[in-house]
Scaffold this active site. Structure first.
Site, PDB file in Angstrom:
ATOM      1  CE1 TYR A 140      92.595  35.887  72.685  1.00  0.00           C
ATOM      2  CE2 TYR A 140      93.814  34.035  71.844  1.00  0.00           C
ATOM      3  CZ  TYR A 140      92.877  35.022  71.658  1.00  0.00           C
ATOM      4  OH  TYR A 140      92.219  35.153  70.456  1.00  0.00           O
ATOM      5  CE  LYS A 166      95.485  36.908  70.906  1.00  0.00           C
ATOM      6  NZ  LYS A 166      94.543  37.540  70.027  1.00  0.00           N
ATOM      7  N   GLY A 191      92.451  42.334  70.719  1.00  0.00           N
ATOM      8  CA  GLY A 191      92.531  41.140  69.873  1.00  0.00           C
ATOM      9  C   GLY A 191      91.509  41.059  68.756  1.00  0.00           C
ATOM     10  CD  GLU A 194      86.556  41.483  63.333  1.00  0.00           C
ATOM     11  OE1 GLU A 194      87.568  41.562  64.058  1.00  0.00           O
ATOM     12  OE2 GLU A 194      85.921  40.435  63.177  1.00  0.00           O
TER      13      GLU A 194
END
Ligand code: MN9
Length: 307
Positions: A140, A166, A191, A194
């Site tokens: 991540y 991610k 991730g 938006e």
């Protein structure tokens, strides 16, 4: 036992919230009800005990309890990735082993943070963690945190059990390059909610994020638009999602998400201190803004809210 191959974990994946009761205890009933809601409304998998799940406010025992409860409830109907990130390798390994034993399909972790760890130590963290279990690991990276660069990610991606990334950022050039370089079987998850549409267009295999708890159905439509190469529709839906998100982000996050889910007609519990829990009367402005948004777009996608 894990049930899904990493290449089957794709689509809309809520970074699952942890639902606490008013006494700050994990609310199992609420967790189960929310999983049902998300599965009925387009969740293709779940990402547990990450930052949206308020994991750093939880004890090891509580994190393990959430993992067990969720895997029991989902019962193989969707793949489950468990975030086991912590600053201490030993703690993360303990969480990883438990996740694997509970039946998780993959583990995931942020890099060790707070202290400025050397690149070699971050690499060592992912090496030791990935070698501690048989299931794949999804790295991540939050670009804003400034902990890992492209070279380090590529080096970590070379570890045998590291099979996914991610990637949370508002720009997708690096993410797109990584997908190209690492190939079709290395899974990339965008991730930033938006930028979900852009992330998918840049080659992401799936999207993992906070707002997919509340509006998985809207994002399922974005995934569909991308599959059908319908750019106009994808942009329209992403714009709608963005205005929704930006209105919410004026308030404390992730606690505001509990209120948002209440407006979908769900009893969605509380955040845990020090997160602030809003009273309904403090949110008149936000409700007004979201109502206006719904009307402006005449968006069937947001009609589900009891605003
Ligand atoms: O991982 C989340 N990112 C962080 C996903 O928590 C840093 C996102 O889902 C954001 O919460 C979302 C709102 O900015 O995009």
């Amino acid at each position: 036992m894990a049930k899904y191959d990493i290449t089957e974990i794709k689509g809309v994946i809520p970074a699952l919230m942890t639902f606490f009761d008013s006494k700050e205890e994990v609310d199992d009933g609420c967790m189960r009800a929310m999983l049902d809601f998300m599965m009925e409304n387009g969740a293709d998998g779940f990402y547990l005990t990450g930052s949206t799940g308020e994991c750093f406010t939880m004890t090891m025992k509580e994190r393990m309890h959430v993992v067990e409860t969720v895997i029991d409830h989902v019962n193989g109907r969707r793949p489950v990735i468990v975030h086991v990130g912590d600053i201490g390798t030993k703690k993360s390994i303990e969480l990883a082993k438990q996740a694997e034993a509970a039946g998780a399909d993959a583990i995931s972790s942020v890099p060790p943070f707070y202290w400025r760890f050397k690149k070699e130590d971050i690499y060592g963290y992912y090496r030791d963690l990935s070698e501690s279990v048989e299931i794949p690991l999804v790295v991540y990276n939050i670009v804003l945190a400034g902990i890992m660069d492209m070279d380090l990610i590529l080096k970590i991606a070379g570890l045998p059990r590291v099979k996914g990334l991610k990637y949370t950022a508002r720009s997708h050039d690096e993410m797109g390059c990584l997908k190209e370089m690492l190939g079709p079987d290395f899974m990339i998850y965008s991730g930033c909610d938006e930028m979900a549409f852009s992330g998918l267009c840049a080659g992401a295999d799936g999207i993992i994020g906070s707002f997919y708890n509340a509006i998985p159905d809207l994002y399922q439509k974005i995934v569909k638009a991308v599959k059908e190469s319908d750019i106009r529709e994808g942009m329209r839906l992403q714009k709608l999602a963005d205005q929704f998100i930006f209105a919410c982000l004026k308030y404390d996050f992730p606690s505001i998400l509990h209120n948002v889910m209440n407006w979908r007609g769900l009893e969605s519990g509380y955040s845990r201190r020090p997160f602030y829990n809003y009273k309904e009367e403090e949110l008149t402005e936000l409700k007004k803004e979201l109502r206006a948004l719904r009307e402006k777009y005449r968006a069937a996608e947001l009609d589900c809210f009891k605003l």
